[in-house]
Motif scaffolding. Structure first.
Motif, mmCIF file in Angstrom:
data_model
loop_
_atom_site.group_PDB
_atom_site.id
_atom_site.type_symbol
_atom_site.label_atom_id
_atom_site.label_comp_id
_atom_site.label_asym_id
_atom_site.label_seq_id
_atom_site.Cartn_x
_atom_site.Cartn_y
_atom_site.Cartn_z
ATOM 1 N N ALA A 18 86.504 36.958 40.576
ATOM 2 C CA ALA A 18 85.993 36.008 41.978
ATOM 3 C C ALA A 18 84.664 36.102 42.038
ATOM 4 C CB ALA A 18 86.790 36.131 43.264
ATOM 5 N N ILE B 60 82.446 34.485 44.184
ATOM 6 C CA ILE B 60 82.715 34.356 45.717
ATOM 7 C C ILE B 60 84.215 34.602 45.963
ATOM 8 C CG2 ILE B 60 82.451 32.791 47.697
ATOM 9 C CD1 ILE B 60 79.982 32.939 46.238
ATOM 10 N N LYS B 61 84.318 35.520 46.840
ATOM 11 C CA LYS B 61 85.743 35.922 47.277
ATOM 12 C C LYS B 61 86.596 35.428 48.221
ATOM 13 C CE LYS B 61 84.390 39.892 44.637
ATOM 14 N NZ LYS B 61 84.972 39.974 43.404
ATOM 15 N N TYR B 62 87.912 35.328 47.938
ATOM 16 C CA TYR B 62 88.662 34.684 48.872
ATOM 17 C C TYR B 62 89.291 35.842 49.392
ATOM 18 C CZ TYR B 62 93.932 34.248 49.352
ATOM 19 O OH TYR B 62 95.274 34.206 49.826
ATOM 20 N N TRP B 63 89.106 35.911 50.919
ATOM 21 C CA TRP B 63 89.706 37.104 51.736
ATOM 22 C C TRP B 63 90.104 36.669 52.963
ATOM 23 C CZ3 TRP B 63 91.998 40.814 49.591
ATOM 24 C CH2 TRP B 63 92.054 41.993 50.391
ATOM 25 N N SER C 160 98.608 39.681 39.395
ATOM 26 C CA SER C 160 99.302 38.678 40.051
ATOM 27 C C SER C 160 98.548 37.436 39.654
ATOM 28 C CB SER C 160 99.241 38.891 41.775
ATOM 29 O OG SER C 160 97.890 38.684 42.291
ATOM 30 N N SER D 130 100.249 33.573 44.575
ATOM 31 C CA SER D 130 99.228 34.489 45.074
ATOM 32 C C SER D 130 97.947 33.514 44.913
ATOM 33 C CB SER D 130 99.023 35.524 43.892
ATOM 34 O OG SER D 130 97.794 36.016 43.959
ATOM 35 N N GLY D 131 97.225 33.604 45.928
ATOM 36 C CA GLY D 131 95.989 32.661 46.163
ATOM 37 C C GLY D 131 95.238 32.765 44.986
ATOM 38 N N SER D 132 94.703 33.804 44.349
ATOM 39 C CA SER D 132 93.827 33.885 43.345
ATOM 40 C C SER D 132 94.457 33.313 42.054
ATOM 41 C CB SER D 132 93.343 35.242 43.002
ATOM 42 O OG SER D 132 94.462 35.985 42.986
ATOM 43 N N ARG E 81 93.439 29.827 40.733
ATOM 44 C CA ARG E 81 92.188 29.735 40.021
ATOM 45 C C ARG E 81 92.558 29.783 38.480
ATOM 46 N NH1 ARG E 81 89.485 33.076 44.260
ATOM 47 N NH2 ARG E 81 89.815 34.444 42.603
ATOM 48 N N SER F 93 96.631 43.429 48.786
ATOM 49 C CA SER F 93 95.805 42.406 49.043
ATOM 50 C C SER F 93 96.622 41.491 49.991
ATOM 51 C CB SER F 93 95.723 41.364 47.973
ATOM 52 O OG SER F 93 94.768 42.048 46.861
ATOM 53 N N HIS G 194 94.752 40.666 53.728
ATOM 54 C CA HIS G 194 94.448 39.536 54.006
ATOM 55 C C HIS G 194 95.082 39.327 55.458
ATOM 56 C CE1 HIS G 194 93.389 37.263 50.429
ATOM 57 N NE2 HIS G 194 94.380 37.903 49.741
ATOM 58 N N LEU H 200 83.181 42.209 50.589
ATOM 59 C CA LEU H 200 84.840 42.261 50.590
ATOM 60 C C LEU H 200 85.021 43.702 51.075
ATOM 61 C CD1 LEU H 200 87.550 41.312 49.398
ATOM 62 C CD2 LEU H 200 86.819 42.384 47.339
ATOM 63 N N ASP I 262 87.004 43.791 42.489
ATOM 64 C CA ASP I 262 88.076 43.228 43.062
ATOM 65 C C ASP I 262 88.601 44.098 44.379
ATOM 66 O OD1 ASP I 262 89.900 41.242 42.874
ATOM 67 O OD2 ASP I 262 90.127 41.357 40.725
ATOM 68 N N ALA I 263 89.773 43.676 44.740
ATOM 69 C CA ALA I 263 90.231 44.556 45.598
ATOM 70 C C ALA I 263 90.684 46.042 45.167
ATOM 71 C CB ALA I 263 91.511 43.908 46.443
HETATM 72 O O1 PMV Z 1 95.334 36.426 45.455
HETATM 73 P P1 PMV Z 1 95.374 37.560 46.230
HETATM 74 O O2 PMV Z 1 96.388 37.424 47.413
HETATM 75 O O3 PMV Z 1 96.031 38.716 45.538
HETATM 76 O O4 PMV Z 1 93.909 37.977 46.717
HETATM 77 C C1 PMV Z 1 92.915 38.325 45.989
HETATM 78 C C2 PMV Z 1 91.968 38.539 46.507
HETATM 79 C C3 PMV Z 1 90.656 39.224 45.815
HETATM 80 O O5 PMV Z 1 91.149 39.370 44.443
HETATM 81 C C4 PMV Z 1 90.192 40.343 46.486
HETATM 82 C C5 PMV Z 1 89.540 38.156 45.845
HETATM 83 C C6 PMV Z 1 89.621 36.834 44.937
HETATM 84 O O6 PMV Z 1 89.224 35.839 45.295
HETATM 85 O O7 PMV Z 1 90.095 37.125 43.831
#
Ligand code: PMV
Length: 354
Positions: A35, A37-40, A132, A171-173, A176, A229, A233, A279, A320-321
């Motif tokens: 990412a 732009i990060k999803y957090w 993930s 997993s949100g990411s 994508r 993660s 979140h 982040l 990343d995280a």
């Molecule tokens: O998809 P998750 O719940 O593992 O969250 C991922 C969050 C980050 O990797 C830190 C940012 C992102 O947008 O991928």
């Protein structure tokens, strides 16, 4: 072009076909993504607090195969076995069971079969690369291939949206990781058809400057991260800077749209680095606070910034995280960069052409 935004109810099949195949098997691969732009932070059932934008990582992928056998009667819980790199992994089993529970409404056929999965990553195990995203994307792609077979008239655009919708619930990411090179997930007013339920291919102009880039992932730490993660979140729910972070991410995406359109590396890099640091700043200011970067991360961040200053090469980092850093630069500058800073290319790393 996508003509509409599908709604949650569109993803619930009307009815099961009468003649389900007795057996089926398939194999797919899915890329991980990074990412910009990060999803957090999320709300409800995996709804992002802000829109995110990522690039695919074609050299960091998961391959998953499946064999399924029709049952005489549907089961109460989905019956599956999942082998990762040839072995059972209780932590993965638990996550997949949660995933199947979440998606059973959208994939009712799951309970009609026994599912045997075999999965591998092409990047080193426990290398600190988020698996993930590619892992759940691969599972979702398999389910969608199955749907395509049992509902042959379903349209491909719908199926891609549904694959992303399902992957998001793992997993949100991962949402994508089922679309193309540049993906957007989450509603942004300037991006047509962007929405919170599934990711779409970035529909706006991208300058040829950004056509061929390298993401060199430096494997600075290989241990499992101390705070997952999912825990991260959760800590955003009551975070003192939650609102500011949502606004910042949305504004960054607005600026990124213009950087991508005009080929402005400087702006692209500024946003990329700011997002990475924000982040981690959110983690450091959570309650309880935590730190995922290590001294090597900081060392390499400083080196990247110094190299940029001295060489005038547009080289930037993101995170990343975790502690590993992603070093991003144009492919056409790689030769020069190798001469300028050979040490960068001597580290253990995974090189992605993005
Ligand atoms: O998809 P998750 O719940 O593992 O969250 C991922 C969050 C980050 O990797 C830190 C940012 C992102 O947008 O991928």
């Amino acid at each position: 072009m996508i003509e509409k935004i599908f709604q949650e109810k569109d993803f619930i099949p009307a009815e099961m076909p009468e003649n389900l195949p007795a057996q089926w098997n398939d194999k797919v691969s899915a890329y991980s993504n990074i990412a910009i732009i990060k999803y957090w932070g999320k709300k409800g059932m995996q709804i992002p607090m802000n829109a995110s934008l990522s690039f695919w990582l074609p050299q960091s992928l998961t391959q998953t195969g499946v064999q399924i056998h029709l049952l005489d009667n549907p089961t109460k819980e989905v019956y599956f076995e999942f082998k990762f790199e040839g072995k059972n992994n209780p932590a993965f089993n638990e996550k997949i069971a949660v995933f199947f529970k979440r998606i059973e409404k959208y994939a009712p056929y799951l309970k009609y079969y026994k599912w045997f999965f075999e999965s591998t990553n092409n990047f080193p195990h426990s290398a600190g690369i988020a698996s993930s995203a590619s892992g759940f994307a691969a599972l979702a792609k398999l389910l969608i291939n199955f749907e395509k077979m049992i509902f042959p008239s379903t349209n491909d655009k719908f199926l891609t949206a549904k694959a992303s919708f399902l992957a998001r619930l793992g997993s949100g990411s991962a949402s994508r990781s089922v679309v193309g090179r540049v993906a957007v997930w989450g509603k942004h007013p300037l991006i047509p058809y962007s929405n919170d339920f599934y990711a779409i291919d970035y529909p706006l102009e991208i300058h040829p400057e950004f056509n061929r880039m390298v993401d060199l992932i430096l494997l600075l730490e290989k241990e499992k991260k101390a705070v997952s993660s999912s825990q991260g979140h959760r800590l955003i729910e009551n975070h003192p800077f939650k609102i500011q972070r949502i606004d910042q991410a949305q504004e960054h995406l607005t600026e990124l749209i213009s950087a991508l359109r005009s080929g402005d590396w400087e702006l692209f890099g500024k946003i990329t680095e700011s997002e990475a640091l924000s982040l981690h700043a959110m983690m450091m200011t959570s309650s309880p606070p935590y730190l995922l970067i290590n001294p090597d991360t900081v060392k390499w961040i400083k080196i990247v910034q110094q190299v940029r200053k001295e060489s005038k090469i547009p080289i930037f980092f993101t995170l990343d995280a975790g502690a590993n850093i992603h070093v991003i630069y144009p492919l056409k500058q790689e030769k020069k960069l190798r001469t300028f800073i050979p040490e960068l290319f001597e580290l253990e790393a995974v090189r992605n052409l993005i």
